[in-house]
Design a protein around this motif. Sequence first.
Motif, PDB file in Angstrom:
ATOM      1  N   GLN A  74       0.828  -1.209   0.000  1.00 42.53           N
ATOM      2  CA  GLN A  74       0.000   0.000   0.000  1.00 42.53           C
ATOM      3  C   GLN A  74       0.858   1.253   0.000  1.00 42.53           C
ATOM      4  O   GLN A  74       0.629   2.199  -0.764  1.00 42.53           O
ATOM      5  CB  GLN A  74      -0.884   0.019   1.241  1.00 42.53           C
ATOM      6  N   MET A  75       1.872   1.240   0.893  1.00 46.41           N
ATOM      7  CA  MET A  75       2.745   2.409   0.999  1.00 46.41           C
ATOM      8  C   MET A  75       3.412   2.709  -0.333  1.00 46.41           C
ATOM      9  O   MET A  75       3.478   3.869  -0.759  1.00 46.41           O
ATOM     10  CB  MET A  75       3.828   2.194   2.067  1.00 46.41           C
ATOM     11  N   VAL A  76       3.930   1.651  -0.947  1.00 44.44           N
ATOM     12  CA  VAL A  76       4.623   1.832  -2.221  1.00 44.44           C
ATOM     13  C   VAL A  76       3.683   2.470  -3.242  1.00 44.44           C
ATOM     14  O   VAL A  76       4.031   3.450  -3.897  1.00 44.44           O
ATOM     15  CB  VAL A  76       5.178   0.483  -2.729  1.00 44.44           C
ATOM     16  N   SER A  77       2.444   1.939  -3.279  1.00 47.26           N
ATOM     17  CA  SER A  77       1.534   2.461  -4.307  1.00 47.26           C
ATOM     18  C   SER A  77       1.143   3.909  -3.993  1.00 47.26           C
ATOM     19  O   SER A  77       1.027   4.732  -4.883  1.00 47.26           O
ATOM     20  CB  SER A  77       0.289   1.570  -4.439  1.00 47.26           C
ATOM     21  N   GLY A 129       1.682   7.305  -6.158  1.00 50.70           N
ATOM     22  CA  GLY A 129       0.616   8.269  -6.434  1.00 50.70           C
ATOM     23  C   GLY A 129       1.076   9.695  -6.170  1.00 50.70           C
ATOM     24  O   GLY A 129       0.861  10.603  -6.968  1.00 50.70           O
ATOM     25  N   LEU A 130       1.779   9.902  -5.001  1.00 51.54           N
ATOM     26  CA  LEU A 130       2.274  11.226  -4.647  1.00 51.54           C
ATOM     27  C   LEU A 130       3.231  11.747  -5.712  1.00 51.54           C
ATOM     28  O   LEU A 130       3.168  12.908  -6.122  1.00 51.54           O
ATOM     29  CB  LEU A 130       2.990  11.180  -3.299  1.00 51.54           C
ATOM     30  N   ASP A 131       4.153  10.891  -6.126  1.00 47.41           N
ATOM     31  CA  ASP A 131       5.110  11.267  -7.169  1.00 47.41           C
ATOM     32  C   ASP A 131       4.386  11.761  -8.405  1.00 47.41           C
ATOM     33  O   ASP A 131       4.741  12.773  -8.997  1.00 47.41           O
ATOM     34  CB  ASP A 131       5.983  10.063  -7.536  1.00 47.41           C
ATOM     35  N   LYS A 132       3.322  11.022  -8.737  1.00 46.18           N
ATOM     36  CA  LYS A 132       2.585  11.369  -9.954  1.00 46.18           C
ATOM     37  C   LYS A 132       1.940  12.750  -9.811  1.00 46.18           C
ATOM     38  O   LYS A 132       2.041  13.585 -10.713  1.00 46.18           O
ATOM     39  CB  LYS A 132       1.503  10.320 -10.225  1.00 46.18           C
ATOM     40  N   THR A 133       1.300  13.048  -8.617  1.00 48.05           N
ATOM     41  CA  THR A 133       0.641  14.353  -8.472  1.00 48.05           C
ATOM     42  C   THR A 133       1.681  15.469  -8.484  1.00 48.05           C
ATOM     43  O   THR A 133       1.441  16.551  -9.029  1.00 48.05           O
ATOM     44  CB  THR A 133      -0.175  14.445  -7.163  1.00 48.05           C
ATOM     45  N   LYS A 134       2.870  15.205  -7.899  1.00 54.17           N
ATOM     46  CA  LYS A 134       3.931  16.211  -7.883  1.00 54.17           C
ATOM     47  C   LYS A 134       4.322  16.565  -9.321  1.00 54.17           C
ATOM     48  O   LYS A 134       4.464  17.744  -9.677  1.00 54.17           O
ATOM     49  CB  LYS A 134       5.135  15.644  -7.126  1.00 54.17           C
TER      50      LYS A 134
END
Length: 416
Positions: free
Chosen positions: A83-86, A90-95
């Motif tokens: 879960q953490m990895v995914s 997700g955070l990387d993608k929004t950044k």
Amino acid sequence: MRAFPLRPVIYTHTLTVSRQSPLLLKMRALQLLVLFLFGLAGAQQQALMDYLERRLLAIEDRISMWHEQTSRYASELREFKQQMVSQLEGLDKTKEALRSELDTVGTRVDRVEREMDYMETQNGAQPCVDVDEKLVEQQVTVIKERNKAKYSKLTDCSDMISSIKAMKILKRVGGPKGVWTKDMGAANGKVYLLNGTDDNTLYEFGTVREFTSSQGLSAGKTIELPSAWRGVGHVVYNNHLYYMKEGDEMKLIKFDLQKSTVVDSSVFPAKNQLPAYSLNPETFIDLAVDEEGLWAIFATQENEKHISLAKIDPKTLDIEQMWDTPCVRENAEAAFVICGTVYVVYNSKLPSRSRIQCVFDVSDMITNDDAPNVYFPKRYGTHSSLKYSPVEQLLYAWDDGYQILYKLQMKKKLEV
Ligand SMILES: *[C@@H]1O[C@H](CO)[C@@H](O)[C@H](O)[C@H]1NC(C)=O
């Protein structure tokens, strides 16, 4: 009922069924050993056997439970990690998305700016911008003029001090601070005396001899001024007394000494004024007369460490030109002007020998480096005023209540 347990062999199949835990094996071995050694019989033996069997089963259950639990924890941990990895992904993608959005906003702002520039060039310069630029230009030239505009001399005088040739103490009258002077324009022989830094009574004597032989000030003619003066910056020039009116408004008064009337007055235009000399803090504007005319030596907060100089029109009291001099106010006691060169006289708080330590020439012929190293004769006081007479080339000095004359030795500015 169990078979009679004579031989331990009977139990071998049970052993193979059980889990291969080393603890369990040990327990089984212990059980066999116990049976083998004691060879007990009957109900007693059976009860013990049952008990051991129950214990073993309980231990087996517990072990299997631990096993299940650990495997469940392990899988939960694995899930959590997943879960953490995914989420991180997700955070990387929004950044990344935010960054690219910012980039596009930036390029749009750039484009709008370019478009505005283009529109401005198409529509021509706006009038308000035009006025602003003119204003700025004006200010720049004013500042430039302040020091750079060439001073056009009115006379051909080119004298500078070379030394103090003689000193004469004429009298001791009045308080520690004051002014005694002749009419620096006309040199008609009359002597004027202004005692103190905030009075309004002027004393006039017909000649120097009359003054020196008088019994105190009351022997002279008294002239009452319509307002008190401030400091010791006054001069008498062509039958007029020029002085600063007492008060904070820096009002310059021109007083006709023959008619006893104020003929003109103006507020000195420099803002935020400071005392010109640190050792004589009562004087904010020190007026001086030389071959060229009327000058004002002053200081303002804009250039708070240094003394400023202004040329004044004696007829209208207008300021014609201003200069910032390199001369500091600190430890200055007085100054005078000769042929467009201001000489600043310094002392120390504990009075020692007064000396000319800074020179500023408005026509740039003398620099501070070729300034004469002039020391005044040893005295016990400090000068409150030094008034130069261009006609006589004398300094009228007020030194702690003594009226003194200094005779100056001159040389040409270009001689070294
Ligand atoms: C001169 O002024 C001082 C104050 O500076 C005063 O004490 C003294 O009385 C005055 N002298 C005369 C003669 O007016």
